[in-house]
Design a protein around this motif. Structure first.
Motif, PDB file in Angstrom:
ATOM      1  N   LEU A   1       0.822  -1.226   0.000  1.00  0.00           N
ATOM      2  CA  LEU A   1       0.000   0.000   0.000  1.00  0.00           C
ATOM      3  C   LEU A   1       0.850   1.268   0.000  1.00  0.00           C
ATOM      4  O   LEU A   1       0.309   2.377  -0.011  1.00  0.00           O
ATOM      5  N   GLU A   2       2.192   1.097   0.073  1.00  0.00           N
ATOM      6  CA  GLU A   2       3.131   2.225   0.219  1.00  0.00           C
ATOM      7  C   GLU A   2       2.784   3.076   1.440  1.00  0.00           C
ATOM      8  O   GLU A   2       2.841   4.308   1.418  1.00  0.00           O
ATOM      9  N   ASP A   3       2.400   2.383   2.503  1.00  0.00           N
ATOM     10  CA  ASP A   3       2.050   3.032   3.774  1.00  0.00           C
ATOM     11  C   ASP A   3       3.342   3.341   4.539  1.00  0.00           C
ATOM     12  O   ASP A   3       4.237   2.498   4.608  1.00  0.00           O
ATOM     13  N   PRO A   4       3.470   4.554   5.116  1.00  0.00           N
ATOM     14  CA  PRO A   4       4.706   4.896   5.851  1.00  0.00           C
ATOM     15  C   PRO A   4       4.993   3.983   7.045  1.00  0.00           C
ATOM     16  O   PRO A   4       6.123   3.931   7.532  1.00  0.00           O
ATOM     17  N   ARG A   5       3.963   3.234   7.515  1.00  0.00           N
ATOM     18  CA  ARG A   5       4.191   2.329   8.651  1.00  0.00           C
ATOM     19  C   ARG A   5       5.024   1.105   8.266  1.00  0.00           C
ATOM     20  O   ARG A   5       5.464   0.348   9.137  1.00  0.00           O
ATOM     21  N   ALA A   6       5.262   0.916   6.965  1.00  0.00           N
ATOM     22  CA  ALA A   6       6.058  -0.238   6.500  1.00  0.00           C
ATOM     23  C   ALA A   6       7.458  -0.203   7.103  1.00  0.00           C
ATOM     24  O   ALA A   6       7.991  -1.242   7.511  1.00  0.00           O
ATOM     25  N   VAL A   7       8.045   0.996   7.171  1.00  0.00           N
ATOM     26  CA  VAL A   7       9.421   1.103   7.692  1.00  0.00           C
ATOM     27  C   VAL A   7       9.480   0.710   9.164  1.00  0.00           C
ATOM     28  O   VAL A   7      10.458   0.098   9.617  1.00  0.00           O
ATOM     29  N   PHE A   8       8.408   1.007   9.918  1.00  0.00           N
ATOM     30  CA  PHE A   8       8.393   0.637  11.342  1.00  0.00           C
ATOM     31  C   PHE A   8       8.233  -0.876  11.509  1.00  0.00           C
ATOM     32  O   PHE A   8       8.846  -1.471  12.391  1.00  0.00           O
ATOM     33  N   SER A   9       7.422  -1.492  10.643  1.00  0.00           N
ATOM     34  CA  SER A   9       7.280  -2.952  10.682  1.00  0.00           C
ATOM     35  C   SER A   9       8.622  -3.616  10.399  1.00  0.00           C
ATOM     36  O   SER A   9       9.005  -4.580  11.071  1.00  0.00           O
ATOM     37  N   LEU A  10       9.344  -3.081   9.404  1.00  0.00           N
ATOM     38  CA  LEU A  10      10.666  -3.624   9.055  1.00  0.00           C
ATOM     39  C   LEU A  10      11.654  -3.416  10.207  1.00  0.00           C
ATOM     40  O   LEU A  10      12.444  -4.313  10.532  1.00  0.00           O
ATOM     41  N   LYS A  11      11.567  -2.251  10.832  1.00  0.00           N
ATOM     42  CA  LYS A  11      12.447  -1.943  11.974  1.00  0.00           C
ATOM     43  C   LYS A  11      12.220  -2.934  13.119  1.00  0.00           C
ATOM     44  O   LYS A  11      13.172  -3.440  13.728  1.00  0.00           O
ATOM     45  N   TYR A  12      10.952  -3.261  13.398  1.00  0.00           N
ATOM     46  CA  TYR A  12      10.640  -4.204  14.484  1.00  0.00           C
ATOM     47  C   TYR A  12      11.031  -5.641  14.105  1.00  0.00           C
ATOM     48  O   TYR A  12      11.371  -6.434  14.982  1.00  0.00           O
ATOM     49  N   MET A  13      10.989  -5.947  12.785  1.00  0.00           N
ATOM     50  CA  MET A  13      11.485  -7.258  12.327  1.00  0.00           C
ATOM     51  C   MET A  13      12.971  -7.391  12.669  1.00  0.00           C
ATOM     52  O   MET A  13      13.418  -8.435  13.183  1.00  0.00           O
ATOM     53  N   LEU A  14      13.730  -6.337  12.395  1.00  0.00           N
ATOM     54  CA  LEU A  14      15.175  -6.344  12.676  1.00  0.00           C
ATOM     55  C   LEU A  14      15.422  -6.443  14.179  1.00  0.00           C
ATOM     56  O   LEU A  14      16.347  -7.139  14.624  1.00  0.00           O
ATOM     57  N   LEU A  15      14.577  -5.761  14.968  1.00  0.00           N
ATOM     58  CA  LEU A  15      14.697  -5.823  16.432  1.00  0.00           C
ATOM     59  C   LEU A  15      14.541  -7.263  16.920  1.00  0.00           C
ATOM     60  O   LEU A  15      15.304  -7.729  17.772  1.00  0.00           O
ATOM     61  N   CYS A  16      13.543  -7.975  16.355  1.00  0.00           N
ATOM     62  CA  CYS A  16      13.319  -9.380  16.746  1.00  0.00           C
ATOM     63  C   CYS A  16      14.531 -10.246  16.419  1.00  0.00           C
ATOM     64  O   CYS A  16      14.905 -11.118  17.207  1.00  0.00           O
ATOM     65  N   LYS A  17      15.138 -10.006  15.255  1.00  0.00           N
ATOM     66  CA  LYS A  17      16.338 -10.768  14.872  1.00  0.00           C
ATOM     67  C   LYS A  17      17.471 -10.538  15.889  1.00  0.00           C
ATOM     68  O   LYS A  17      18.175 -11.467  16.277  1.00  0.00           O
ATOM     69  N   ILE A  18      17.633  -9.277  16.312  1.00  0.00           N
ATOM     70  CA  ILE A  18      18.694  -8.952  17.290  1.00  0.00           C
ATOM     71  C   ILE A  18      18.402  -9.629  18.626  1.00  0.00           C
ATOM     72  O   ILE A  18      19.302 -10.202  19.258  1.00  0.00           O
ATOM     73  N   MET A  19      17.121  -9.613  19.042  1.00  0.00           N
ATOM     74  CA  MET A  19      16.756 -10.144  20.364  1.00  0.00           C
ATOM     75  C   MET A  19      16.889 -11.664  20.445  1.00  0.00           C
ATOM     76  O   MET A  19      17.019 -12.219  21.530  1.00  0.00           O
ATOM     77  N   VAL A  20      16.855 -12.364  19.284  1.00  0.00           N
ATOM     78  CA  VAL A  20      17.032 -13.836  19.307  1.00  0.00           C
ATOM     79  C   VAL A  20      18.463 -14.217  18.898  1.00  0.00           C
ATOM     80  O   VAL A  20      18.715 -15.326  18.428  1.00  0.00           O
ATOM     81  N   ASN A  21      19.395 -13.264  19.070  1.00  0.00           N
ATOM     82  CA  ASN A  21      20.826 -13.486  18.792  1.00  0.00           C
ATOM     83  C   ASN A  21      21.097 -13.881  17.331  1.00  0.00           C
ATOM     84  O   ASN A  21      21.948 -14.717  17.047  1.00  0.00           O
TER      85      ASN A  21
END
Length: 422
Positions: A241-261
């Motif tokens: 949808l080219e919604d600006p919230r896409a970048v925040f979803s991607l940011k939280y995906m990266l956060l999850c990767k960091i939190m599971v080592n």
């Protein structure tokens, strides 16, 4: 605004579009709206003029004029269908929302419209404006007022069984309870939103919002793998949808990767086709944190927090998880540093780890209490004394197990003797 008016025709609209300056176009559009004609064609032209006018006022950042426009249009709303009235009102409120630093004005505007819709008995519009008002109050951190408004609204909408609005309100309630740190109620509200959403067609943007909130709640429970899958679903919906919230979803995906080592996966996700579209400060911040985590470096971690303060410290979701990550990283570094010693000065550890002495001392005392290692703090000498891990004697657990087994044998013998006696 001139006292004379323009006839509501397509030529008048064209004249407004051809105006040399925005102020001239605004003046013409106001005069078209003031036209006394109420034929079906004139009403259609006026609706178009209102849409054009609200767009121009938004571009000129004239939020107060947009508010006055809503008040001025109230007699006009009695001439058109209620559904069109709702569309125009929500359009003007959306236009005000796009102007920066207008949160107080938006709250005041919504309250005025709620009062007007109550007086006019326009229930459908009132419920949607109240939902918007509750969202604004939540953004303004006026949680108690927002909760009071939502609780009454939820009962009313459930009675009417308006599923689409119910999904919005339940989602809003979930976010509100999450902000108040009430996780059980946040999960219950999200479950209610999902239940309502399953019964109807939900637009992709709204489905993405549900997935995003699900990911946030799972991450709060430390279930990062499930959270990652929800954030990925939300990212796909918002990206399409080219919604600006896409970048925040991607940011939280990266956060999850960091939190599971799995910090090494972060660079790969950022450099993927989807990730490259959103390269910017948000993703750079997560990459810096991932690098610090991969190198187990507190100094790099603190540098990332300092350099990307708006993206990390000021995002409540990221900040909460990075605080626990920082504590884990600090504990791992301290354990590694004290491992060769039996007695060491706290000042020396602080020097090695490049942190203030009082901060290190406080963390060491917390680790001793949490039984992360065996030791004691000699505050008089400013030293940490580390004990060798006491070897547990296997005789005690074995003795307890033997006694437990003897107890079971005695019990079974008692049952058998009771049967024989009977």
């Amino acid at each position: 605004m001139s006292s004379s008016y323009f006839t509501a025709t397509t030529d008048s609209i064209a004249e407004a579009l051809e105006a040399k300056t925005p102020s001239e176009a605004i003046s013409i559009l106001y005069r078209i709206i003031d036209s006394p004609s109420s034929s079906s064609e004139a009403l259609r032209i006026k609706e178009q003029a209102i849409t054009n006018l609200s767009d121009l006022l938004r571009q000129e950042n004239r939020a107060e004029d947009l508010r006055n426009l809503l008040t001025q249009l109230r007699p006009f709303f009695s001439l058109i269908p209620k559904a069109k009235t709702a569309k125009i009102v929500r359009g003007i409120i959306d236009a005000v929302a796009k102007i920066p630093d207008t949160s107080d004005l938006q709250i005041s505007l919504c309250k005025d419209m709620v009062a007007w819709t109550r007086a006019e008995k326009r229930t459908f519009l009132r419920q949607r404006v109240e939902a918007r008002l509750a969202a604004l109050l939540m953004e303004n951190k006026e949680y108690s007022e927002a909760l009071t408004l939502l609780s009454g609204l939820i009962k009313e909408v459930r009675r009417l069984d308006d599923k689409l609005l119910l999904v919005d309100i339940d989602l809003l309630e979930s976010k509100l309870h999450f902000s108040l740190r009430n996780l059980p109620k946040a999960k219950a509200a999200l479950t209610a939103a999902r239940t309502a959403a399953n019964a109807i067609y939900v637009p992709p943007a709204q489905q993405g919002t549900i997935d995003l909130q699900s990911g946030i709640l799972h991450a709060e429970e430390k279930d990062y793998k499930t959270a990652y899958s929800y954030f990925f679903e939300a990212f796909e919906a918002f990206n399409a949808l080219e919604d600006p919230r896409a970048v925040f979803s991607l940011k939280y995906m990266l956060l999850c990767k960091i939190m599971v080592n799995q910090a090494e996966d972060v660079a790969g996700i950022i450099s993927s086709k989807a990730g490259l579209q959103y390269v910017g400060p948000e993703l750079d911040a997560m990459k810096a944190v991932a690098d610090a985590h991969a190198k187990r470096s507190l100094k790099l971690f603190e540098t990332a927090l300092r350099d990307f303060r708006p993206q990390l410290e000021e995002d409540p979701i990221v900040h909460r998880h990075l605080s626990s990550l920082y504590d884990t990283l600090l504990e791992q570094n301290l354990c590694r540093l004290i491992e060769p010693f039996s007695k060491v000065e706290i000042a020396h550890i602080a020097e090695l780890i490049e942190l203030p002495v009082d901060h290190v001392e406080k963390k060491l005392s917390q680790m001793i209490l949490d039984k992360k290692f065996a030791g004691t703090l000699d505050q008089g000498a400013g030293c940490l004394i580390i004990f060798e891990d006491p070897k547990t004697d296997a005789i005690y657990p074995a003795t307890l197990e033997t006694i437990s087994n003897i107890g079971k044998v005695v019990d079974s013998l008692y049952v058998r003797s009771a049967k024989i006696m009977a």
